[in-house]
Design an enzyme around this catalytic site. Structure first.
Site, PDB file in Angstrom:
ATOM      1  N   GLY A  40      -0.923   1.242   8.806  1.00 24.00           N
ATOM      2  CA  GLY A  40      -1.562   1.845   7.629  1.00 24.00           C
ATOM      3  C   GLY A  40      -3.036   2.128   7.826  1.00 24.00           C
ATOM      4  O   GLY A  40      -3.516   3.211   7.474  1.00 24.00           O
ATOM      5  N   ALA A  41      -3.766   1.178   8.397  1.00 24.82           N
ATOM      6  CA  ALA A  41      -5.204   1.369   8.575  1.00 24.82           C
ATOM      7  C   ALA A  41      -5.472   2.483   9.594  1.00 24.82           C
ATOM      8  O   ALA A  41      -6.415   3.267   9.434  1.00 24.82           O
ATOM      9  CB  ALA A  41      -5.860   0.064   9.017  1.00 24.82           C
ATOM     10  N   SER A  83       6.728   5.158  19.221  1.00 25.59           N
ATOM     11  CA  SER A  83       7.226   6.125  18.227  1.00 25.59           C
ATOM     12  C   SER A  83       6.249   6.225  17.047  1.00 25.59           C
ATOM     13  O   SER A  83       6.081   7.300  16.463  1.00 25.59           O
ATOM     14  CB  SER A  83       8.624   5.731  17.744  1.00 25.59           C
ATOM     15  OG  SER A  83       8.575   4.443  17.170  1.00 25.59           O
ATOM     16  N   ALA A  99      -1.080   1.812  15.086  1.00 24.49           N
ATOM     17  CA  ALA A  99      -0.601   3.012  14.383  1.00 24.49           C
ATOM     18  C   ALA A  99       0.001   2.625  13.035  1.00 24.49           C
ATOM     19  O   ALA A  99       0.972   3.227  12.584  1.00 24.49           O
ATOM     20  CB  ALA A  99       0.418   3.743  15.257  1.00 24.49           C
ATOM     21  N   ASP A 118      -9.985   3.081   1.784  1.00 23.45           N
ATOM     22  CA  ASP A 118     -10.148   2.749   3.212  1.00 23.45           C
ATOM     23  C   ASP A 118     -10.755   3.943   3.955  1.00 23.45           C
ATOM     24  O   ASP A 118     -11.517   3.777   4.909  1.00 23.45           O
ATOM     25  CB  ASP A 118      -8.795   2.393   3.850  1.00 23.45           C
ATOM     26  CG  ASP A 118      -8.357   0.982   3.486  1.00 23.45           C
ATOM     27  OD1 ASP A 118      -9.210   0.162   3.097  1.00 23.45           O
ATOM     28  OD2 ASP A 118      -7.146   0.697   3.596  1.00 23.45           O
ATOM     29  N   LYS A 130       0.800  -1.233   0.000  1.00 27.20           N
ATOM     30  CA  LYS A 130       0.000   0.000   0.000  1.00 27.20           C
ATOM     31  C   LYS A 130       0.837   1.290   0.000  1.00 27.20           C
ATOM     32  O   LYS A 130       0.424   2.283  -0.568  1.00 27.20           O
ATOM     33  CB  LYS A 130      -0.939   0.018   1.212  1.00 27.20           C
ATOM     34  CG  LYS A 130      -2.145  -0.906   1.083  1.00 27.20           C
ATOM     35  CD  LYS A 130      -3.060  -0.733   2.284  1.00 27.20           C
ATOM     36  CE  LYS A 130      -4.288  -1.596   2.217  1.00 27.20           C
ATOM     37  NZ  LYS A 130      -5.233  -1.324   3.300  1.00 27.20           N
TER      38      LYS A 130
HETATM   39  P1  NAP Z   1      -0.191  -2.698   9.742  1.00 28.85           P
HETATM   40  O1  NAP Z   1       0.135  -1.526   8.895  1.00 28.85           O
HETATM   41  O2  NAP Z   1       0.688  -3.889   9.740  1.00 28.85           O
HETATM   42  O3  NAP Z   1      -0.348  -2.150  11.253  1.00 28.85           O
HETATM   43  C1  NAP Z   1      -0.673  -3.006  12.307  1.00 28.85           C
HETATM   44  C2  NAP Z   1      -0.668  -2.237  13.616  1.00 28.85           C
HETATM   45  O4  NAP Z   1      -1.086  -3.137  14.649  1.00 28.85           O
HETATM   46  C3  NAP Z   1       0.704  -1.721  14.016  1.00 28.85           C
HETATM   47  O5  NAP Z   1       0.536  -0.523  14.724  1.00 28.85           O
HETATM   48  C4  NAP Z   1       1.201  -2.845  14.932  1.00 28.85           C
HETATM   49  O6  NAP Z   1       2.107  -2.422  15.927  1.00 28.85           O
HETATM   50  C5  NAP Z   1      -0.048  -3.265  15.626  1.00 28.85           C
HETATM   51  N1  NAP Z   1       0.047  -4.668  16.046  1.00 28.85           N
HETATM   52  C6  NAP Z   1       0.299  -5.744  15.268  1.00 28.85           C
HETATM   53  N2  NAP Z   1       0.274  -6.873  16.011  1.00 28.85           N
HETATM   54  C7  NAP Z   1       0.026  -6.480  17.285  1.00 28.85           C
HETATM   55  C8  NAP Z   1      -0.110  -7.182  18.518  1.00 28.85           C
HETATM   56  N3  NAP Z   1       0.005  -8.512  18.562  1.00 28.85           N
HETATM   57  N4  NAP Z   1      -0.362  -6.468  19.631  1.00 28.85           N
HETATM   58  C9  NAP Z   1      -0.483  -5.118  19.588  1.00 28.85           C
HETATM   59  N5  NAP Z   1      -0.359  -4.403  18.440  1.00 28.85           N
HETATM   60  C10 NAP Z   1      -0.125  -5.082  17.319  1.00 28.85           C
HETATM   61  O7  NAP Z   1      -1.649  -3.271   9.376  1.00 28.85           O
HETATM   62  P2  NAP Z   1      -2.910  -2.444   8.877  1.00 28.85           P
HETATM   63  O8  NAP Z   1      -2.973  -2.488   7.408  1.00 28.85           O
HETATM   64  O9  NAP Z   1      -2.896  -1.132   9.571  1.00 28.85           O
HETATM   65  O10 NAP Z   1      -4.098  -3.366   9.407  1.00 28.85           O
HETATM   66  C11 NAP Z   1      -4.454  -3.399  10.769  1.00 28.85           C
HETATM   67  C12 NAP Z   1      -5.714  -4.233  10.943  1.00 28.85           C
HETATM   68  O11 NAP Z   1      -6.800  -3.623  10.263  1.00 28.85           O
HETATM   69  C13 NAP Z   1      -5.614  -5.656  10.368  1.00 28.85           C
HETATM   70  O12 NAP Z   1      -6.265  -6.545  11.212  1.00 28.85           O
HETATM   71  C14 NAP Z   1      -6.332  -5.557   9.054  1.00 28.85           C
HETATM   72  O13 NAP Z   1      -6.903  -6.795   8.658  1.00 28.85           O
HETATM   73  C15 NAP Z   1      -7.417  -4.553   9.405  1.00 28.85           C
HETATM   74  N6  NAP Z   1      -7.917  -3.845   8.222  1.00 28.85           N
HETATM   75  C16 NAP Z   1      -9.249  -3.942   7.975  1.00 28.85           C
HETATM   76  C17 NAP Z   1      -9.775  -3.277   6.886  1.00 28.85           C
HETATM   77  C18 NAP Z   1     -11.259  -3.371   6.616  1.00 28.85           C
HETATM   78  O14 NAP Z   1     -11.686  -3.055   5.498  1.00 28.85           O
HETATM   79  N7  NAP Z   1     -12.055  -3.760   7.581  1.00 28.85           N
HETATM   80  C19 NAP Z   1      -8.955  -2.514   6.047  1.00 28.85           C
HETATM   81  C20 NAP Z   1      -7.593  -2.422   6.359  1.00 28.85           C
HETATM   82  C21 NAP Z   1      -7.088  -3.103   7.452  1.00 28.85           C
HETATM   83  P3  NAP Z   1       3.686  -2.427  15.686  1.00 28.85           P
HETATM   84  O15 NAP Z   1       3.952  -1.266  14.844  1.00 28.85           O
HETATM   85  O16 NAP Z   1       4.254  -2.338  17.029  1.00 28.85           O
HETATM   86  O17 NAP Z   1       4.001  -3.741  15.000  1.00 28.85           O
END
Ligand code: NAP
Length: 265
Positions: free
Chosen positions: A130-131, A154, A128, A105, A69
């Site tokens: 992408g979503a 951070s 914090a 999104d 992304k």
């Molecule tokens: P991402 O960029 O990988 O970010 C994930 C975030 O969650 C980071 O801040 C990460 O922290 C934190 N994290 C990961 N594992 C963790 C854990 N075990 N305990 C605490 N914090 C944790 O992913 P993303 O794209 O933002 O997606 C995040 C979630 O949203 C996913 O579940 C995804 O499926 C969902 N999502 C849903 C939609 C929808 O249409 N409903 C769309 C997009 C995303 P660190 O930085 O410390 O690793």
């Protein structure tokens, strides 16, 4: 599904891609709306060949997911203003060889949060990544007070600076009006986990979990038990996908018609 010599090709780009719901949903839309197109999933850890394929074949609409992304942006000819601010593109539209990136999104988050007024409300977002950036974009435009908790403080601080919010290194154990989970915590197969302690949630709180598998996460179940208003990530997923088709087809499509398509559990 019927194909013809003029069937148009669309796709989702990601890695891994095996769990993506996008082909099922977009193909259901093409079938019901009589659109002569097919939507496939292309798994590649490198975005460059996917973009080359998009220009060559051509692919008309591409949904972009993890891990591409952010990295896709320099490969595009244009990026719309919201996607640039969020810093990520989840949709590419190919118009006569010109590739434009969008972030639908943001539209999905707006739709999910329609259940409540956000102006002046205290909103806690867990995560914090992408979503969370799309979430903060919507919270800022709505005039909410933004609070971000991430285990990597951070990243929460960066988001707080960019979108005007307070960052927390530890879960702030106080009451908020709205709680948002933008982490994968609680996602299948780790269904017993929750990112927000039940004790923080009250009757009258709003809880939006971006996770959509399982359909009801532990966070959602506990929030319901507390009498909170709960929104599933499926609302966002559906709205962002419908917006992708609207951008390609340049016409409205009813989201309600496709809500039942996403049979998850
Ligand atoms: P991402 O960029 O990988 O970010 C994930 C975030 O969650 C980071 O801040 C990460 O922290 C934190 N994290 C990961 N594992 C963790 C854990 N075990 N305990 C605490 N914090 C944790 O992913 P993303 O794209 O933002 O997606 C995040 C979630 O949203 C996913 O579940 C995804 O499926 C969902 N999502 C849903 C939609 C929808 O249409 N409903 C769309 C997009 C995303 P660190 O930085 O410390 O690793």
């Amino acid at each position: 599904m019927q194909f013809s010599p003029s069937t148009q090709l669309n796709a989702v780009f990601g890695h891994p891609i095996g769990q993506s719901l996008s082909p099922k949903l977009h193909n259901a839309i093409y079938e019901k709306e009589n659109i002569d197109a097919v939507f496939l999933a292309f798994d590649n850890s490198d975005i460059a060949p996917l973009i080359a394929a998009m220009r060559t074949l051509p692919i008309h609409l591409a949904a972009v997911t993890i891990p591409h992304k952010e990295k896709v942006i320099p490969f595009l000819d244009n990026v719309d203003a919201a996607a640039r601010e969020v810093g990520s593109v989840n949709t590419i539209i190919n118009e006569a060889g010109v590739l434009t990136g969008y972030n639908t999104d943001v539209v999905g988050v707006r739709e999910a949060l329609k259940v409540t007024q956000l102006a002046g409300k205290d909103v806690l977002t867990a995560g914090a990544g992408g979503a969370a950036r799309a979430v903060c974009f919507v919270l800022r435009e709505a005039g909410a007070r933004i609070h971000i908790f991430d285990r990597t403080v951070s990243k929460a601080e960066t988001l707080g600076r960019e979108f005007g919010g307070e960052a927390y290194a530890e879960m702030p154990h106080r009451e908020f009006d709205v709680y948002i989970n933008a982490t994968p915590v609680g996602m299948s197969p780790n269904e017993n986990e929750t990112p927000i302690p039940k004790g923080m949630i009250r009757s009258g709180s709003v809880v939006f979990d971006l996770v959509y598998k399982p359909r009801e996460t532990r966070l959602m179940r506990e929030a319901k038990e507390k009498g909170a208003k709960v929104v599933s990530g499926i609302v966002m997923f559906l709205a962002q996908a419908i917006e992708q088709e609207r951008l390609w087809l340049k016409r409205e499509i009813s989201a309600e018609r496709y809500a039942g398509t996403l049979d998850l559990d």
